[in-house]
Design a protein around this motif. Structure first.
Motif, PDB file in Angstrom:
ATOM      1  N   ARG A 106       1.318  -2.418  11.344  1.00 26.42           N
ATOM      2  CA  ARG A 106       2.008  -2.986  10.182  1.00 26.42           C
ATOM      3  C   ARG A 106       2.344  -4.456  10.431  1.00 26.42           C
ATOM      4  NH1 ARG A 106       4.700  -2.301   5.544  1.00 26.42           N
ATOM      5  NH2 ARG A 106       3.849  -0.232   5.281  1.00 26.42           N
ATOM      6  N   PRO A 121      -0.545  -3.844   3.906  1.00 24.85           N
ATOM      7  CA  PRO A 121      -0.071  -2.917   4.940  1.00 24.85           C
ATOM      8  C   PRO A 121       0.217  -1.521   4.411  1.00 24.85           C
ATOM      9  CG  PRO A 121       1.019  -5.041   5.145  1.00 24.85           C
ATOM     10  CD  PRO A 121       0.259  -5.070   3.856  1.00 24.85           C
ATOM     11  N   ASP A 122       0.789  -1.414   3.210  1.00 27.58           N
ATOM     12  CA  ASP A 122       1.108  -0.100   2.649  1.00 27.58           C
ATOM     13  C   ASP A 122      -0.163   0.685   2.316  1.00 27.58           C
ATOM     14  OD1 ASP A 122       3.889  -0.468   2.751  1.00 27.58           O
ATOM     15  OD2 ASP A 122       3.883  -1.556   0.857  1.00 27.58           O
ATOM     16  N   GLU A 125      -1.804   2.074   5.531  1.00 22.63           N
ATOM     17  CA  GLU A 125      -1.155   3.272   6.060  1.00 22.63           C
ATOM     18  C   GLU A 125      -1.422   4.483   5.186  1.00 22.63           C
ATOM     19  OE1 GLU A 125       2.872   3.367   7.233  1.00 22.63           O
ATOM     20  OE2 GLU A 125       2.792   1.515   8.389  1.00 22.63           O
TER      21      GLU A 125
END
Length: 287
Positions: A106, A121-122, A125
């Protein structure tokens, strides 16, 4: 043929665990080891896919750090085979490392987003199971999809390399502690590619000798990142210390260009390794 170091999509490979087994069998491998980074999540799927005449050695690659023998510390990878996946020490170590991996990626992804590379980043993931270990290859594949680089290898060379402006270290487990964990869980520990010089600094022979006294069972000698001279030295060192010598492809599917069984382990060395393990059994197809 025997290949004791393969990765699946349970960590940073691109093939599902069952597909890794099928591909290995199709390549003529008779014994393979699934060794995903810091997880045993692929074990069940791989075990269910083993065809008759093929053996599966279940394992994992533990993220560790080691003294280099010169007063410093270097990253080190430790292959654990046939340990009890439910042992409390194994579960605690793998859970801590999964959390640390997510923190690290992240941070790196956010740095890239801030620099204008379009990495989310979200979203990165969200592609993975919450319990799956995430690593730099996942970030590399995102960069390929965005058209920033042409391959995961190029991403490592240009953007993800240690010491680069986007790099973030992670807090790995001291290698001696990892050896203790694997042994306590009934497994055997083999030092993966200890002299892979292209990856960075390597350790002195004395460090391997110290870890052998601690319970290290073997050294991965035949690996594409080892020079012929280093292979000879490591083989000699293994003989002096009574360590098993392994050879492996370190297969990652499309994330690396190395094919399955590019490097292999001798049958007598596999037998010596398996004789020391009590935590999990070898899966034999058709039985």
């Amino acid at each position: 043929m025997i290949d004791l170091h393969l990765h699946s999509s349970a960590s940073d490979g691109t093939d599902a665990p069952a597909d890794v087994v099928r591909l290995a069998a199709a390549a003529g491998v008779t014994t393979l080891a699934l060794t995903d980074h810091d997880t045993t999540a692929g074990w069940a799927e791989a075990a269910a896919a083993v065809p008759p005449g093929v053996r599966l050695v279940r394992g994992a690659e533990f993220s560790t750090t080691s003294p280099d023998g010169r007063g410093g510390e270097v990253p080190a990878h430790l292959l654990g085979y046939l340990f009890d996946p439910g042992h409390p020490a194994v579960l605690a170590d793998q859970q801590r490392l999964r959390v640390e991996r997510r923190r690290r990626i992240r941070v790196m992804a956010q740095r890239m987003a801030d620099a204008g590379y379009g990495v989310d980043p979200d979203e990165l993931e969200s592609r993975l199971d919450p319990d799956a270990p995430i690593g730099r290859p996942h970030l590399g594949r995102a960069l390929v999809e965005l058209g920033v680089v042409g391959s995961v290898g190029e991403a490592f060379e240009s953007l993800l390399a240690k010491g680069g402006r986007f790099y973030e270290p992670k807090a790995d487990t001291p290698i001696a502690e990892a050896v203790d964990t694997i042994r306590a869980a009934g497994g055997v520990a083999v030092w993966a590619h200890p002299w892979a010089r292209l990856r960075g600094d390597v350790i002195e022979p004395e460090v391997i000798a110290d870890l052998a006294e601690r319970g290290l069972a073997g050294i991965e000698v035949d690996h594409r990142d080892h020079t012929p001279a280093d292979r000879d030295r490591l083989r000699g060192l293994a003989g002096e210390l009574g360590l098993v010598v392994t050879g492996s492809s370190d297969y990652h599917g499309e994330n690396k260009t190395i094919p399955i069984a590019a490097e292999t382990t001798a049958p007598d060395q596999l037998d010596a390794l398996l004789a020391r393990a009590t935590g999990a059994r070898v899966i034999t197809g058709g039985t």
